[in-house]
Design an enzyme around this catalytic site. Structure first.
Site, mmCIF file in Angstrom:
data_model
loop_
_atom_site.group_PDB
_atom_site.id
_atom_site.type_symbol
_atom_site.label_atom_id
_atom_site.label_comp_id
_atom_site.label_asym_id
_atom_site.label_seq_id
_atom_site.Cartn_x
_atom_site.Cartn_y
_atom_site.Cartn_z
ATOM 1 N N GLY A 31 0.499 -1.048 0.042
ATOM 2 C CA GLY A 31 -0.337 0.332 0.238
ATOM 3 C C GLY A 31 0.904 1.711 -0.362
ATOM 4 N N HIS A 37 4.842 2.253 -7.807
ATOM 5 C CA HIS A 37 3.575 0.994 -8.499
ATOM 6 C C HIS A 37 2.912 1.383 -9.067
ATOM 7 C CE1 HIS A 37 4.872 1.692 -3.212
ATOM 8 N NE2 HIS A 37 4.242 0.592 -3.328
ATOM 9 N N ASP A 153 13.950 -2.190 -5.014
ATOM 10 C CA ASP A 153 14.035 -2.885 -3.971
ATOM 11 C C ASP A 153 14.809 -4.125 -4.855
ATOM 12 O OD1 ASP A 153 13.004 -1.776 -2.154
ATOM 13 O OD2 ASP A 153 10.711 -2.037 -3.025
ATOM 14 N N ARG A 190 8.248 5.539 2.323
ATOM 15 C CA ARG A 190 9.189 5.894 2.673
ATOM 16 C C ARG A 190 9.582 7.029 2.449
ATOM 17 N NH1 ARG A 190 11.430 2.274 6.823
ATOM 18 N NH2 ARG A 190 10.938 -0.239 6.193
HETATM 19 O O1 PAF Z 1 8.293 -4.211 -1.726
HETATM 20 C C1 PAF Z 1 7.571 -4.513 -0.935
HETATM 21 O O2 PAF Z 1 6.411 -4.065 -1.266
HETATM 22 C C2 PAF Z 1 7.201 -5.775 0.003
HETATM 23 O O3 PAF Z 1 8.609 -6.254 0.231
HETATM 24 C C3 PAF Z 1 6.554 -6.810 -0.670
HETATM 25 C C4 PAF Z 1 7.317 -7.558 -1.978
HETATM 26 C C5 PAF Z 1 4.938 -6.379 -1.198
HETATM 27 C C6 PAF Z 1 6.158 -7.711 0.455
HETATM 28 O O4 PAF Z 1 5.639 -7.539 1.561
#
Ligand code: PAF
Length: 306
Positions: A31, A37, A153, A190
């Site tokens: 979220g 995203h 990430d 963040r």
């Molecule tokens: O990258 C993220 O937002 C989280 O680490 C994930 C892959 C949804 C797992 O909780």
């Protein structure tokens, strides 16, 4: 857009999609959605018939309870944004649905290996075990699909790829490019916790990465010198405390003995900016001339024109 909160309903929804011959694109998230995203959702929609997004702030991947507490939760805004992108189904379970024994951890967790040990794994013990466990559960519930993860990430992506391959999930992992602010700061949930001053200072991470890219492209061959350069760029910004800066083999995240043209390279960085921990990464290319010198040691004079 359907919003489902139980594992049974989620499994049924995606099974039904596949039964009617439609492919599924899964975007796992915690979220607090942002343009990074959105880029994953847009890609999933372009490549799959049904776009499915999970929203679950996974307590298992937070070592520090205060960090978990502070993690932004913006479910209503997230759902509005996803509906605007034409997402078909959202899985937004509560903690008790995913981990019925919580606050006790589930009995069965995923043990992660070498990719998870250094860098984020060393700074955040247990983090990747928590990530791999929840992603494995999401994969098990979601079934055959393509799953979209951000390259921001980078180590997480490596851990998830390895986990999906080792455990045999019918999931194709798709890594997607990092989305950045105009000053280079990688988008992250963040970032909203940075003060105005910290937000300005945070751009030093990107300056450190790009300085290292230039150094490697200009012929720097020593990983330690690249790490020192990144540290010195970050050191120029008093509000930022470096955790690590390194150049690694992009395939196994090991630091190579020398930077040559034989392996894909990735620059990794992590730092505390005020109270917020940020991570970022970028590819690095060895200068063609020095790479050729490695590949053809007998032809040094010819290859370099020296
Ligand atoms: O990258 C993220 O937002 C989280 O680490 C994930 C892959 C949804 C797992 O909780």
């Amino acid at each position: 857009m359907e919003v489902l909160t139980t594992t049974a309903a989620w499994r049924d929804r995606l099974d039904a999609a596949r039964a009617s011959g439609r492919s599924v694109g899964l975007v796992p998230t915690m979220g607090a959605l942002h343009a990074g995203h959105e880029s994953l959702v847009v890609r999933a929609r372009a490549e799959c018939d049904v776009t499915a997004v999970s929203i679950f702030v996974n307590p298992l991947q937070f070592g520090d309870p205060a960090d978990l507490e502070r993690y932004p939760r913006t479910l209503d805004a997230d759902l509005e944004l996803l509906a605007g992108h034409g997402v078909d189904a959202v899985f937004a379970p509560g903690v008790a649905e995913m981990y019925p024994d919580w606050p006790e951890a589930p009995s069965t967790v995923v043990r992660v290996g070498a990719e998870a040990a250094p860098f984020e794994g060393a700074s955040r013990p247990g983090h990747f075990e928590g990530v791999a466990t929840v992603v494995a559960k999401l994969f098990a519930l979601s079934g055959r699909c393509r799953a979209y993860f951000g390259e921001k990430d980078f180590q997480q992506l490596a851990v998830v790829r390895r986990m999906a391959s080792d455990l045999g999930f019918a999931v194709e992992i798709v890594g997607c490019p990092t989305v950045r602010e105009p000053d280079g700061l990688a988008l992250s949930s963040r970032n909203v916790r940075l003060s105005a001053e910290e937000r300005r200072a945070a751009a030093v991470l990107w300056r450190a990465l790009t300085s290292a890219q230039v150094a490697v492209a200009s012929g720097e061959r020593r990983p330690s010198a690249v790490a020192t350069l990144m540290a010195s760029v970050v050191g120029s910004e008093p509000l930022v405390a470096l955790d690590y800066g390194a150049v690694v083999d992009a395939r196994d995240l090991r630091v190579p003995a020398v930077l040559d043209g034989h392996r894909p390279l990735r620059l990794l960085i992590a730092a505390e900016v005020g109270p917020v921990r940020l991570i970022d990464n970028a590819p690095a290319e060895v200068a063609l001339r020095s790479a050729r010198r490695d590949a053809l040691p007998g032809l040094v004079g010819v290859a370099t024109g020296a």
